[in-house]
Design a protein around this motif. Structure first.
Motif, PDB file in Angstrom:
ATOM      1  N   ALA A  67       0.835  -1.206   0.000  1.00 43.34           N
ATOM      2  CA  ALA A  67       0.000   0.000   0.000  1.00 43.34           C
ATOM      3  C   ALA A  67       0.871   1.258   0.000  1.00 43.34           C
ATOM      4  N   CYS A  68       1.955   1.236   0.776  1.00 46.39           N
ATOM      5  CA  CYS A  68       2.872   2.396   0.807  1.00 46.39           C
ATOM      6  C   CYS A  68       3.442   2.641  -0.587  1.00 46.39           C
ATOM      7  N   ARG A  69       3.870   1.552  -1.240  1.00 47.50           N
ATOM      8  CA  ARG A  69       4.423   1.698  -2.592  1.00 47.50           C
ATOM      9  C   ARG A  69       3.361   2.210  -3.557  1.00 47.50           C
ATOM     10  N   GLU A  73       3.524   5.641  -5.754  1.00 48.34           N
ATOM     11  CA  GLU A  73       3.358   5.673  -7.214  1.00 48.34           C
ATOM     12  C   GLU A  73       2.225   6.609  -7.622  1.00 48.34           C
ATOM     13  N   LYS A  74       1.149   6.591  -6.832  1.00 50.29           N
ATOM     14  CA  LYS A  74      -0.014   7.435  -7.147  1.00 50.29           C
ATOM     15  C   LYS A  74       0.356   8.912  -7.074  1.00 50.29           C
ATOM     16  N   ILE A  75       1.174   9.249  -6.077  1.00 52.63           N
ATOM     17  CA  ILE A  75       1.582  10.644  -5.906  1.00 52.63           C
ATOM     18  C   ILE A  75       2.397  11.107  -7.126  1.00 52.63           C
ATOM     19  N   ILE A  76       3.238  10.201  -7.623  1.00 52.11           N
ATOM     20  CA  ILE A  76       3.998  10.521  -8.842  1.00 52.11           C
ATOM     21  C   ILE A  76       3.029  10.690 -10.018  1.00 52.11           C
ATOM     22  N   GLU A  77       2.069   9.761 -10.106  1.00 55.18           N
ATOM     23  CA  GLU A  77       1.081   9.805 -11.202  1.00 55.18           C
ATOM     24  C   GLU A  77       0.276  11.105 -11.166  1.00 55.18           C
ATOM     25  N   TRP A  78      -0.026  11.598  -9.959  1.00 55.39           N
ATOM     26  CA  TRP A  78      -0.770  12.860  -9.835  1.00 55.39           C
ATOM     27  C   TRP A  78       0.129  14.065 -10.154  1.00 55.39           C
ATOM     28  N   GLY A  79       1.409  13.804 -10.315  1.00 55.61           N
ATOM     29  CA  GLY A  79       2.340  14.882 -10.644  1.00 55.61           C
ATOM     30  C   GLY A  79       2.685  15.781  -9.461  1.00 55.61           C
ATOM     31  N   LEU A  80       2.561  15.255  -8.262  1.00 53.87           N
ATOM     32  CA  LEU A  80       2.848  16.069  -7.075  1.00 53.87           C
ATOM     33  C   LEU A  80       4.326  15.974  -6.720  1.00 53.87           C
ATOM     34  N   VAL A 196      -7.140   4.764  -2.525  1.00 52.35           N
ATOM     35  CA  VAL A 196      -6.806   3.758  -1.504  1.00 52.35           C
ATOM     36  C   VAL A 196      -6.222   2.562  -2.254  1.00 52.35           C
ATOM     37  N   HIS A 197      -5.199   1.968  -1.676  1.00 52.70           N
ATOM     38  CA  HIS A 197      -4.554   0.864  -2.375  1.00 52.70           C
ATOM     39  C   HIS A 197      -5.408  -0.391  -2.351  1.00 52.70           C
ATOM     40  N   HIS A 198      -6.079  -0.639  -1.228  1.00 56.95           N
ATOM     41  CA  HIS A 198      -6.969  -1.797  -1.129  1.00 56.95           C
ATOM     42  C   HIS A 198      -8.390  -1.267  -0.931  1.00 56.95           C
ATOM     43  N   ALA A 199      -9.240  -1.429  -1.947  1.00 54.60           N
ATOM     44  CA  ALA A 199     -10.636  -0.975  -1.823  1.00 54.60           C
ATOM     45  C   ALA A 199     -11.510  -2.172  -1.456  1.00 54.60           C
TER      46      ALA A 199
END
Lengths: 284, 115
Positions: A67-69, A73-80, A196-199
């Motif tokens: 989930a941390c990973r 990755e999501k934060i990178i994808e959002w361009g933050l 959320v990583h696990h929905a």
């Protein structure tokens, strides 16, 4: 040796042998399981509990790491980027909270580590001093239940920021795990991005056809009727089927049980006024 | 290869299993020694063994190839070899309970204990 192991029925023993194989974390809770099974007044109720516990989701260290990973990755994808982004745990100032504990796990998974570390804040009031106008704010919680807490905390943070003259911030919401309906609720209420990583689906309503689900919920309510109506200042009716009717089947390993979980698994008082052993433990 | 794994498991079980599991193992082998099918529940009903003790015992016996399990019915494998018998004998061996190590008996020859 437990010389005085509580006597249980043959069906209950068969259930437990089955459960211990499927959910190894229950093995240390066999006395609690025996008490839970003895709370049932029909075989259908026991089968319901077995069915739900079989699907129970425990966030162990491997899943937490994934989930941390996933969040990184999501934060990178959002361009933050760390230069104008803050990751804020949804805790109050003096509260020991799962969001703060979760942030501790997340802090060495974000690259570059040291730069992101400095951008993580352990509670909402502390964030007010650091966030500047136009910054991105990621509100973080380890588990998103009904989504109400996230929305409330965001509104509180905005009120505090406006008092300081800070405006124009963009908000995002992240969690290790969350109920799918809760995530949708946040999206609908705020129009902002949630990850959320696990929905997870609701344990009954979203997992079974309507007719079957209605029967299962009715059985669960029967079980709940044998619990105490109050515990400290809390009323069971507010937590029926889990807070916000979340029907959650989730807990972090060695963690505090969320109030979104079916109360039959964590509500400690009984209808006769006494206390019982519970499979999960919740403080607060 | 299978034999090596089994021996390793056996050594682990023999040396590391706690008292509750050791007792549970003994009772289980005792019940099953007639080579008939039994309900696992019998172990709970007769000896008050907890669900966890029964679960752990059956898991080990299954891994060692000593047990057959169909649903909740269990029995020893029909063809017991010398190897199986050795395993069972070792598993049933009793061990001095560790709590006795903490017990220091009073000397009977001391005056206040004398008759």
């Amino acid at each position: 040796m437990t010389l005085a192991a509580q006597k249980i029925s043959a069906e209950a023993l068969a259930d437990m042998l089955e459960m211990f194989a499927v959910q190894p974390w229950l093995q240390t809770l066999h006395a609690e399981m025996a008490e839970l099974w003895s709370l049932c007044q029909s075989r259908e109720e026991q089968i319901l509990l077995k069915t739900l516990l079989s699907k129970f989701y425990i966030l162990d260290s491997a899943k937490e790491h994934a989930a941390c990973r996933g969040i990184a990755e999501k934060i990178i994808e959002w361009g933050l980027v760390h230069t104008d982004t803050w990751i804020v745990a949804t805790a109050n100032r003096e509260e020991i909270d799962g969001s703060t504990a979760g942030l501790q796990k997340l802090k060495n998974k974000m690259q570059p580590i040291e730069s992101w570390h400095a951008r993580m804040i352990s509670n909402i009031p502390a964030a007010v001093d650091k966030i500047k106008s136009g910054d991105n704010v990621l509100l973080f919680d380890d588990f998103i239940g009904s989504g109400g807490k996230m929305i409330t905390k965001k509104e509180w943070l905005i009120r505090l920021l406006v008092k300081e003259g800070v405006v124009g911030n963009k908000f995002f919401y992240v969690g290790f795990t969350g109920m799918r309906f809760g995530v949708e609720h946040i999206k609908a209420a705020t129009g902002e991005s949630v990850f959320v990583h696990h929905a997870l689906l609701k344990g009954i309503s979203e997992s079974y056809p309507a007719v079957e689900a209605a029967g299962m919920k009715s059985l669960m309510l029967q079980l709940e009727s044998r619990l105490g109506k109050t515990y400290r200042n809390k009323k069971l009716v507010d937590y029926s089927l889990g807070y916000g009717k979340s029907e959650a089947l989730y807990c972090g390993q060695n963690d505090n049980c969320p109030n979104n979980v079916f109360p039959i698994l964590w509500w400690p008082t009984r209808g006769d006024g006494g206390y019982g052993k519970t499979v999960l433990v919740r403080a607060g | 290869m299978v034999m090596v794994v089994t021996v390793k498991l056996f050594l682990f079980v023999r040396d590391k299993m706690d008292e509750s599991l050791r007792i549970s193992m003994g009772e289980c082998i005792n019940v099953l020694s007639d080579k008939e099918w039994h309900e696992a529940y019998e172990l709970h009903a007769r000896y008050n063994l907890s669900a966890l003790e029964i679960f752990n015992t059956l898991k080990i016996l299954l891994k060692l190839g000593l047990l057959e399990k169909v649903g909740t019915k269990i029995r020893l494998v029909p063809l017991l070899t010398n190897y199986h018998m050795t395993l069972m004998n070792r598993l049933q061996k009793t061990k001095r309970p560790q709590k006795l190590d903490l017990y220091v008996p009073r000397y009977l020859t001391r005056r206040k204990n004398s008759v």
